[in-house]
Motif scaffolding. Structure first.
Motif, short mmCIF file in Angstrom:
data_model
loop_
_atom_site.label_atom_id
_atom_site.label_comp_id
_atom_site.label_asym_id
_atom_site.label_seq_id
_atom_site.Cartn_x
_atom_site.Cartn_y
_atom_site.Cartn_z
N GLN A 1 0.82 -1.21 0.00
CA GLN A 1 0.00 0.00 0.00
C GLN A 1 0.86 1.26 0.00
OE1 GLN A 1 -2.64 -0.83 3.44
NE2 GLN A 1 -4.32 -0.62 1.98
N VAL A 2 1.91 1.26 0.82
CA VAL A 2 2.79 2.42 0.88
C VAL A 2 3.50 2.62 -0.45
CG1 VAL A 2 4.85 3.38 1.99
CG2 VAL A 2 3.11 2.24 3.37
N ARG A 3 3.95 1.55 -1.06
CA ARG A 3 4.67 1.66 -2.33
C ARG A 3 3.75 2.12 -3.46
NH1 ARG A 3 9.46 0.13 -4.41
NH2 ARG A 3 9.57 -0.40 -6.62
N GLN B 1 5.73 15.26 -2.62
CA GLN B 1 6.48 14.69 -1.52
C GLN B 1 6.97 15.77 -0.56
OE1 GLN B 1 9.60 12.33 -3.27
NE2 GLN B 1 8.20 10.84 -4.17
N VAL B 2 7.48 16.86 -1.12
CA VAL B 2 7.94 17.98 -0.29
C VAL B 2 6.77 18.61 0.44
CG1 VAL B 2 9.02 20.26 -0.34
CG2 VAL B 2 9.95 18.40 -1.75
N LEU B 3 5.66 18.78 -0.25
CA LEU B 3 4.48 19.39 0.35
C LEU B 3 3.94 18.54 1.49
CD1 LEU B 3 2.45 21.72 0.17
CD2 LEU B 3 1.13 20.34 -1.45
N TYR B 4 3.91 17.23 1.30
CA TYR B 4 3.38 16.35 2.35
C TYR B 4 4.29 16.36 3.58
CZ TYR B 4 1.93 12.14 4.80
OH TYR B 4 1.50 11.27 5.76
N SER B 5 5.60 16.21 3.37
CA SER B 5 6.51 16.14 4.51
C SER B 5 6.61 17.47 5.26
CB SER B 5 7.90 15.71 4.04
OG SER B 5 8.43 16.64 3.09
N SER B 6 6.40 18.58 4.56
CA SER B 6 6.58 19.90 5.20
C SER B 6 5.30 20.46 5.80
CB SER B 6 7.13 20.91 4.17
OG SER B 6 8.36 20.48 3.64
N LEU B 7 4.14 20.15 5.22
CA LEU B 7 2.91 20.79 5.65
C LEU B 7 1.88 19.80 6.19
CD1 LEU B 7 1.31 23.43 5.88
CD2 LEU B 7 0.50 23.05 3.54
N PHE B 8 1.60 18.74 5.45
CA PHE B 8 0.50 17.85 5.81
C PHE B 8 0.89 16.79 6.82
CE2 PHE B 8 -0.94 19.76 1.89
CZ PHE B 8 -2.31 19.92 2.10
N GLN B 9 2.08 16.22 6.69
CA GLN B 9 2.48 15.17 7.63
C GLN B 9 2.58 15.67 9.07
OE1 GLN B 9 6.29 13.29 6.82
NE2 GLN B 9 5.61 11.36 7.74
N PRO B 10 3.14 16.88 9.33
CA PRO B 10 3.15 17.37 10.72
C PRO B 10 1.75 17.53 11.32
CG PRO B 10 4.72 18.61 9.40
CD PRO B 10 3.92 17.77 8.45
N LEU B 11 0.73 17.67 10.49
CA LEU B 11 -0.64 17.78 10.99
C LEU B 11 -1.29 16.42 11.21
CD1 LEU B 11 -1.93 20.69 8.71
CD2 LEU B 11 -1.17 20.84 11.08
N ILE C 1 -1.85 14.09 8.83
CA ILE C 1 -2.65 13.67 7.68
C ILE C 1 -2.04 12.39 7.10
CG2 ILE C 1 -3.60 14.37 5.47
CD1 ILE C 1 -4.49 16.02 7.91
N SER C 2 -2.85 11.37 6.94
CA SER C 2 -2.36 10.09 6.44
C SER C 2 -2.11 10.17 4.93
CB SER C 2 -3.37 8.99 6.74
OG SER C 2 -4.59 9.22 6.06
N LEU C 3 -1.32 9.24 4.44
CA LEU C 3 -1.00 9.21 3.01
C LEU C 3 -2.24 8.98 2.13
CD1 LEU C 3 2.40 7.30 2.89
CD2 LEU C 3 1.96 9.62 2.10
N ARG D 1 -3.30 11.56 -0.69
CA ARG D 1 -3.40 11.09 -2.07
C ARG D 1 -4.70 11.58 -2.70
NH1 ARG D 1 -5.38 6.46 -4.82
NH2 ARG D 1 -4.09 5.89 -6.61
N THR D 2 -5.80 11.56 -1.95
CA THR D 2 -7.07 12.07 -2.46
C THR D 2 -6.96 13.56 -2.78
OG1 THR D 2 -8.26 10.45 -1.10
CG2 THR D 2 -9.51 12.32 -1.94
N ILE D 3 -6.27 14.30 -1.91
CA ILE D 3 -6.08 15.74 -2.16
C ILE D 3 -5.21 15.98 -3.38
CG2 ILE D 3 -5.13 17.87 -1.18
CD1 ILE D 3 -5.83 16.77 1.59
N ALA D 4 -4.13 15.20 -3.50
CA ALA D 4 -3.19 15.40 -4.59
C ALA D 4 -3.78 15.05 -5.95
CB ALA D 4 -1.93 14.57 -4.35
N LEU D 5 -4.64 14.03 -6.00
CA LEU D 5 -5.22 13.62 -7.28
C LEU D 5 -6.14 14.69 -7.87
CD1 LEU D 5 -6.06 9.85 -6.63
CD2 LEU D 5 -4.26 10.79 -8.09
N SER D 6 -6.62 15.61 -7.03
CA SER D 6 -7.51 16.67 -7.51
C SER D 6 -6.75 17.92 -7.94
CB SER D 6 -8.52 17.05 -6.41
OG SER D 6 -9.27 15.92 -6.01
#
Length: 291
Positions: A98-100, A109-119, A121-123, A127-132
């Motif tokens: 699933q992770v792969r 990747q930069v956006l997730y690690s810098s903004l969303f992951q500290p909050l 937010i699961s992958l 992914r749903t946000i990024a696909l849009s």
């Protein structure tokens, strides 16, 4: 009742009590299995936390199975531990797959690690946000939006570079990575309303930003209330940062600092001070005043 009481008596009263304890300690494999169990149960949540837990627990059950086969020579203990090892191994492979399968472009990747992951937010949610969305490049000195001309039809988040915000040629503030480019404009309109930018946004360097089309993003909000609340918090925080950036630049006279939080108080306390041109532009800039 008599059967239950007799069973309880056999289990408690008549069960042989350990009178002598085994003098020699168990082998190193048994103790290694116990250590792996202790460390494995310290794992966290999320995909990587589950990988950590199932990998260590699987190794712990494998060591217990080897210990049961070599030292104890007990088929039932070996069987149970081996079955549990297989279950943990299958779970590890499933989560790793699933992770792969959730792969993103470098900007995401930069956006997730810098903004969303500290909050937290699961992958899958990200992914749903990024696909849009889509990743767009803005070259140096090119405009993202022009005052009075560009329609407000999207929401964008800067990933790299720097954007200069001006109104009537007067500098207001900069937009830095991981800030929204048009959060005040987005917040100033209802979903059914249309509008145009009251400021000009110009790239000072080569920029990359992630952009969501307005209608597509509202459709995503309708389907996922959690994502809607998440963006509401992010946009509100971004608007507050922009207002404080404006507040830090607006000075009136030599000693007075215009505070956007108390405009009426300032006017009553020092009415004889003439407003600076920058203050007048700030008050006339609708997206930054009528939030």
């Amino acid at each position: 009742m008599e059967r239950n009481s007799s069973l309880w008596k056999n289990l408690i009263d008549e069960h042989p009590v350990c009178t002598t304890w085994k003098q020699e300690a168990e082998g190193a494999i048994y103790h290694l299995a116990s250590i792996l169990f202790v460390v494995g149960f310290m794992g966290g949540s999320g995909f990587f936390g589950l990988l950590y837990v199932f990998s260590l627990l699987g190794l712990g059950f494998l060591c217990s199975a080897v210990w049961a086969w070599v030292d104890v020579c007990a088929a039932d203990i070996f069987s149970w531990n081996f079955v549990l090892f297989v279950i943990c191994f299958m779970q590890f492979v499933h989560i790793a797959y699933q992770v792969r399968s959730i792969t993103f472009a470098r900007e995401f990747q930069v956006l997730y690690s810098s903004l969303f992951q500290p909050l937290g937010i699961s992958l899958p949610v990200f992914r749903t946000i990024a696909l849009s969305s889509e990743v767009v490049t803005l070259e140096k000195e090119h405009c993202y939006a022009m005052q009075g001309k560009t329609s407000i039809d999207k929401l964008s988040l800067l990933v790299s570079g720097r954007i200069r915000v001006t109104v009537d040629g007067e500098f207001l503030h900069y937009i830095f990575p991981f800030q929204f480019l048009d959060s005040p404009e987005w917040d100033s309109l209802r979903p059914t309303e249309e509008g145009i930018f009251q400021v000009t946004l110009t790239a000072e360097t080569d920029c990359r930003y992630v952009s969501w089309r307005r209608k597509k993003l509202y459709l995503l909000f309708a389907q996922h209330r959690y994502i809607s609340r998440l963006f509401s918090v992010l946009i509100g925080s971004d608007i507050a940062d922009k207002l404080y950036a404006l507040n830090d630049r607006v000075y009136i006279g030599k000693r007075y600092h215009y505070d956007i939080r108390l405009p009426n108080f300032y006017q009553m306390s020092s009415p004889e001070i003439r407003r600076s041109p920058l203050t007048q532009h700030f008050r006339n800039s609708r997206p930054y005043c009528e939030i």
